[in-house]
Design a protein around this motif. Structure first.
Motif, PDB file in Angstrom:
ATOM      1  N   LEU A 119      42.928  38.267  60.630  1.00 10.10           N
ATOM      2  CA  LEU A 119      42.334  38.313  61.972  1.00 10.10           C
ATOM      3  C   LEU A 119      42.776  39.579  62.707  1.00 10.10           C
ATOM      4  O   LEU A 119      41.963  40.258  63.337  1.00 10.10           O
ATOM      5  N   ASP A 120      44.068  39.889  62.621  1.00 12.14           N
ATOM      6  CA  ASP A 120      44.587  41.096  63.267  1.00 12.14           C
ATOM      7  C   ASP A 120      43.932  42.352  62.701  1.00 12.14           C
ATOM      8  O   ASP A 120      43.558  43.262  63.443  1.00 12.14           O
ATOM      9  N   ALA A 121      43.790  42.394  61.376  1.00 15.54           N
ATOM     10  CA  ALA A 121      43.169  43.553  60.723  1.00 15.54           C
ATOM     11  C   ALA A 121      41.709  43.689  61.150  1.00 15.54           C
ATOM     12  O   ALA A 121      41.213  44.809  61.353  1.00 15.54           O
ATOM     13  N   SER A 122      41.042  42.571  61.308  1.00 20.80           N
ATOM     14  CA  SER A 122      39.648  42.591  61.740  1.00 20.80           C
ATOM     15  C   SER A 122      39.524  43.172  63.142  1.00 20.80           C
ATOM     16  O   SER A 122      38.661  44.015  63.403  1.00 20.80           O
ATOM     17  N   THR A 162      33.253  41.733  59.278  1.00 23.69           N
ATOM     18  CA  THR A 162      34.540  42.387  59.039  1.00 23.69           C
ATOM     19  C   THR A 162      35.516  41.423  58.385  1.00 23.69           C
ATOM     20  O   THR A 162      36.233  41.786  57.450  1.00 23.69           O
ATOM     21  N   GLN A 163      35.541  40.178  58.857  1.00 22.02           N
ATOM     22  CA  GLN A 163      36.417  39.179  58.250  1.00 22.02           C
ATOM     23  C   GLN A 163      36.114  39.017  56.769  1.00 22.02           C
ATOM     24  O   GLN A 163      37.019  39.026  55.938  1.00 22.02           O
ATOM     25  N   PHE A 164      34.845  38.921  56.427  1.00 21.38           N
ATOM     26  CA  PHE A 164      34.489  38.701  55.031  1.00 21.38           C
ATOM     27  C   PHE A 164      34.676  39.953  54.182  1.00 21.38           C
ATOM     28  O   PHE A 164      34.998  39.844  52.998  1.00 21.38           O
ATOM     29  N   GLU A 165      34.524  41.111  54.765  1.00 18.75           N
ATOM     30  CA  GLU A 165      34.855  42.347  54.036  1.00 18.75           C
ATOM     31  C   GLU A 165      36.337  42.354  53.678  1.00 18.75           C
ATOM     32  O   GLU A 165      36.712  42.739  52.574  1.00 18.75           O
ATOM     33  N   ASP A 196      40.254  39.586  48.059  1.00 24.26           N
ATOM     34  CA  ASP A 196      41.086  38.421  47.734  1.00 24.26           C
ATOM     35  C   ASP A 196      40.239  37.151  47.622  1.00 24.26           C
ATOM     36  O   ASP A 196      40.713  36.052  47.910  1.00 24.26           O
ATOM     37  N   ARG A 197      39.020  37.303  47.186  1.00 21.82           N
ATOM     38  CA  ARG A 197      38.076  36.178  47.196  1.00 21.82           C
ATOM     39  C   ARG A 197      38.598  34.959  46.443  1.00 21.82           C
ATOM     40  O   ARG A 197      38.464  33.826  46.910  1.00 21.82           O
ATOM     41  N   TYR A 206      32.515  27.569  52.465  1.00 18.73           N
ATOM     42  CA  TYR A 206      31.364  27.598  51.550  1.00 18.73           C
ATOM     43  C   TYR A 206      31.074  28.974  50.998  1.00 18.73           C
ATOM     44  O   TYR A 206      30.190  29.131  50.177  1.00 18.73           O
ATOM     45  N   TRP A 207      31.842  29.978  51.369  1.00 18.18           N
ATOM     46  CA  TRP A 207      31.677  31.339  50.861  1.00 18.18           C
ATOM     47  C   TRP A 207      32.194  31.370  49.485  1.00 18.18           C
ATOM     48  O   TRP A 207      31.956  31.704  48.509  1.00 18.18           O
TER      49      TRP A 207
END
Length: 172
Positions: A66-69, A94-97, A102-103, A171-172
Protein backbone atom coordinates in the motif's frame (compact mmCIF):
# COMPACT_ATOMS: atom_id res chain seq x y z
CA UNK A 1 25.29 -4.30 19.74
CA UNK A 2 22.83 -1.57 18.82
CA UNK A 3 21.94 -1.27 15.14
CA UNK A 4 20.87 1.85 13.29
CA UNK A 5 17.31 2.64 12.23
CA UNK A 6 18.40 2.24 8.60
CA UNK A 7 19.70 -1.25 9.36
CA UNK A 8 16.45 -2.11 11.14
CA UNK A 9 14.46 -0.99 8.09
CA UNK A 10 16.75 -3.01 5.83
CA UNK A 11 16.42 -6.11 8.04
CA UNK A 12 12.65 -5.71 8.03
CA UNK A 13 12.61 -5.55 4.22
CA UNK A 14 14.88 -8.60 3.97
CA UNK A 15 12.64 -10.56 6.34
CA UNK A 16 9.53 -9.67 4.34
CA UNK A 17 11.24 -10.57 1.05
CA UNK A 18 12.49 -13.85 2.51
CA UNK A 19 8.99 -14.67 3.75
CA UNK A 20 7.60 -14.02 0.27
CA UNK A 21 10.16 -16.44 -1.19
CA UNK A 22 9.73 -19.09 1.52
CA UNK A 23 5.92 -19.01 1.45
CA UNK A 24 5.89 -19.11 -2.35
CA UNK A 25 8.19 -22.12 -2.25
CA UNK A 26 6.80 -24.03 0.76
CA UNK A 27 3.31 -22.62 1.34
CA UNK A 28 2.00 -20.94 4.48
CA UNK A 29 2.20 -24.07 6.58
CA UNK A 30 5.53 -25.28 5.20
CA UNK A 31 7.43 -22.02 5.64
CA UNK A 32 8.77 -21.53 9.15
CA UNK A 33 10.06 -18.53 11.04
CA UNK A 34 13.46 -20.25 11.23
CA UNK A 35 13.53 -20.73 7.44
CA UNK A 36 12.55 -17.10 6.88
CA UNK A 37 15.18 -15.84 9.35
CA UNK A 38 17.92 -17.86 7.69
CA UNK A 39 16.94 -16.69 4.19
CA UNK A 40 17.01 -13.11 5.50
CA UNK A 41 20.41 -13.58 7.13
CA UNK A 42 19.22 -12.82 10.64
CA UNK A 43 19.51 -15.00 13.73
CA UNK A 44 16.60 -17.33 14.47
CA UNK A 45 15.67 -15.39 17.61
CA UNK A 46 16.26 -11.95 16.04
CA UNK A 47 13.37 -12.32 13.62
CA UNK A 48 11.02 -12.12 16.61
CA UNK A 49 12.32 -8.61 17.36
CA UNK A 50 10.70 -7.60 14.07
CA UNK A 51 7.66 -9.87 13.78
CA UNK A 52 5.95 -12.09 16.37
CA UNK A 53 4.56 -14.52 13.76
CA UNK A 54 4.86 -15.44 10.11
CA UNK A 55 1.33 -14.08 9.61
CA UNK A 56 2.51 -10.70 10.89
CA UNK A 57 5.18 -10.74 8.18
CA UNK A 58 2.54 -11.47 5.55
CA UNK A 59 0.43 -8.54 6.71
CA UNK A 60 3.55 -6.34 6.71
CA UNK A 61 4.01 -7.24 3.03
CA UNK A 62 0.53 -5.97 2.19
CA UNK A 63 1.06 -2.83 4.24
CA UNK A 64 4.34 -2.16 2.42
CA UNK A 65 2.59 -2.63 -0.92
CA UNK A 66 0.00 0.00 0.00
CA UNK A 67 2.82 2.40 0.89
CA UNK A 68 4.64 1.62 -2.36
CA UNK A 69 1.44 2.23 -4.30
CA UNK A 70 0.96 5.65 -2.72
CA UNK A 71 4.57 6.54 -3.53
CA UNK A 72 4.05 5.55 -7.17
CA UNK A 73 0.89 7.63 -7.38
CA UNK A 74 2.72 10.62 -5.91
CA UNK A 75 5.32 10.29 -8.65
CA UNK A 76 2.67 10.83 -11.36
CA UNK A 77 3.14 14.50 -12.24
CA UNK A 78 -0.49 15.35 -13.00
CA UNK A 79 -2.19 12.81 -10.71
CA UNK A 80 -4.13 15.59 -8.92
CA UNK A 81 -5.67 16.56 -12.25
CA UNK A 82 -7.12 13.07 -12.77
CA UNK A 83 -10.80 12.56 -12.14
CA UNK A 84 -11.77 10.56 -9.05
CA UNK A 85 -12.54 7.59 -11.28
CA UNK A 86 -9.10 7.83 -12.92
CA UNK A 87 -7.40 8.16 -9.53
CA UNK A 88 -9.18 5.10 -8.15
CA UNK A 89 -8.36 3.14 -11.28
CA UNK A 90 -4.71 4.19 -11.06
CA UNK A 91 -4.61 3.15 -7.40
CA UNK A 92 -6.04 -0.32 -8.03
CA UNK A 93 -3.90 -0.85 -11.14
CA UNK A 94 -0.79 0.19 -9.24
CA UNK A 95 -1.58 -2.29 -6.47
CA UNK A 96 -1.87 -5.14 -8.94
CA UNK A 97 1.28 -4.10 -10.80
CA UNK A 98 3.12 -4.34 -7.49
CA UNK A 99 1.54 -7.70 -6.71
CA UNK A 100 2.35 -9.13 -10.14
CA UNK A 101 5.96 -10.08 -9.35
CA UNK A 102 4.72 -11.95 -6.27
CA UNK A 103 1.53 -13.37 -7.75
CA UNK A 104 2.03 -16.89 -6.36
CA UNK A 105 2.74 -15.49 -2.90
CA UNK A 106 -0.33 -13.26 -3.06
CA UNK A 107 -2.47 -16.24 -4.04
CA UNK A 108 -1.15 -18.50 -1.27
CA UNK A 109 -0.95 -15.89 1.47
CA UNK A 110 -4.18 -14.07 0.75
CA UNK A 111 -6.19 -17.28 0.79
CA UNK A 112 -4.56 -18.29 4.06
CA UNK A 113 -5.12 -14.96 5.79
CA UNK A 114 -8.67 -14.65 4.48
CA UNK A 115 -9.64 -17.73 6.46
CA UNK A 116 -7.88 -16.58 9.63
CA UNK A 117 -9.09 -12.98 9.83
CA UNK A 118 -10.67 -13.22 13.24
CA UNK A 119 -7.44 -14.58 14.67
CA UNK A 120 -5.22 -12.01 12.94
CA UNK A 121 -7.46 -8.93 12.95
CA UNK A 122 -4.83 -7.02 14.95
CA UNK A 123 -2.57 -7.20 11.88
CA UNK A 124 -5.30 -6.42 9.36
CA UNK A 125 -6.62 -3.37 11.20
CA UNK A 126 -3.69 -1.03 10.33
CA UNK A 127 -3.81 -2.08 6.67
CA UNK A 128 -7.53 -1.45 6.50
CA UNK A 129 -7.09 1.90 8.24
CA UNK A 130 -4.35 2.90 5.78
CA UNK A 131 -6.51 1.82 2.83
CA UNK A 132 -9.43 3.91 4.15
CA UNK A 133 -7.11 6.92 4.55
CA UNK A 134 -5.94 6.63 0.94
CA UNK A 135 -9.48 6.32 -0.39
CA UNK A 136 -10.87 9.07 1.84
CA UNK A 137 -8.10 11.45 0.69
CA UNK A 138 -9.12 10.84 -2.93
CA UNK A 139 -12.81 11.37 -2.19
CA UNK A 140 -12.22 14.46 -0.04
CA UNK A 141 -10.14 16.03 -2.81
CA UNK A 142 -12.89 15.30 -5.36
CA UNK A 143 -15.48 16.87 -3.05
CA UNK A 144 -13.26 19.89 -2.41
CA UNK A 145 -12.89 20.70 -6.12
CA UNK A 146 -16.61 20.09 -6.76
CA UNK A 147 -16.16 16.97 -8.88
CA UNK A 148 -18.62 15.07 -6.71
CA UNK A 149 -21.11 16.27 -4.08
CA UNK A 150 -20.51 15.66 -0.40
CA UNK A 151 -22.00 12.21 0.09
CA UNK A 152 -24.17 11.28 3.04
CA UNK A 153 -22.94 7.69 3.13
CA UNK A 154 -19.30 8.37 2.35
CA UNK A 155 -18.02 5.97 5.04
CA UNK A 156 -20.10 3.17 3.51
CA UNK A 157 -18.49 3.92 0.16
CA UNK A 158 -15.06 3.38 1.71
CA UNK A 159 -16.23 0.06 3.14
CA UNK A 160 -17.63 -0.94 -0.24
CA UNK A 161 -14.31 -0.13 -1.92
CA UNK A 162 -12.45 -2.14 0.75
CA UNK A 163 -14.70 -5.13 0.02
CA UNK A 164 -14.15 -4.58 -3.71
CA UNK A 165 -10.37 -4.47 -3.17
CA UNK A 166 -10.38 -7.67 -1.09
CA UNK A 167 -12.58 -9.38 -3.70
CA UNK A 168 -10.27 -8.33 -6.51
CA UNK A 169 -7.22 -9.71 -4.75
CA UNK A 170 -8.98 -12.90 -3.74
CA UNK A 171 -10.19 -13.69 -7.25
CA UNK A 172 -7.13 -12.34 -9.09
Amino acid sequence: MKISEDQKRENRKKIIRSAVDAITEKGMKGATMRMIARKAGVADATIYNYFPTKEAIVYAYYEAQLDASVERLRSIADFNEFSLQEQLQAFFETQFELFLADREFVDVSFRAITFSLTHDYQYLKPIRKRFFRIISDLFEAAIEVGEIPDLVFLELTYHFLWDYYVGLIFYW
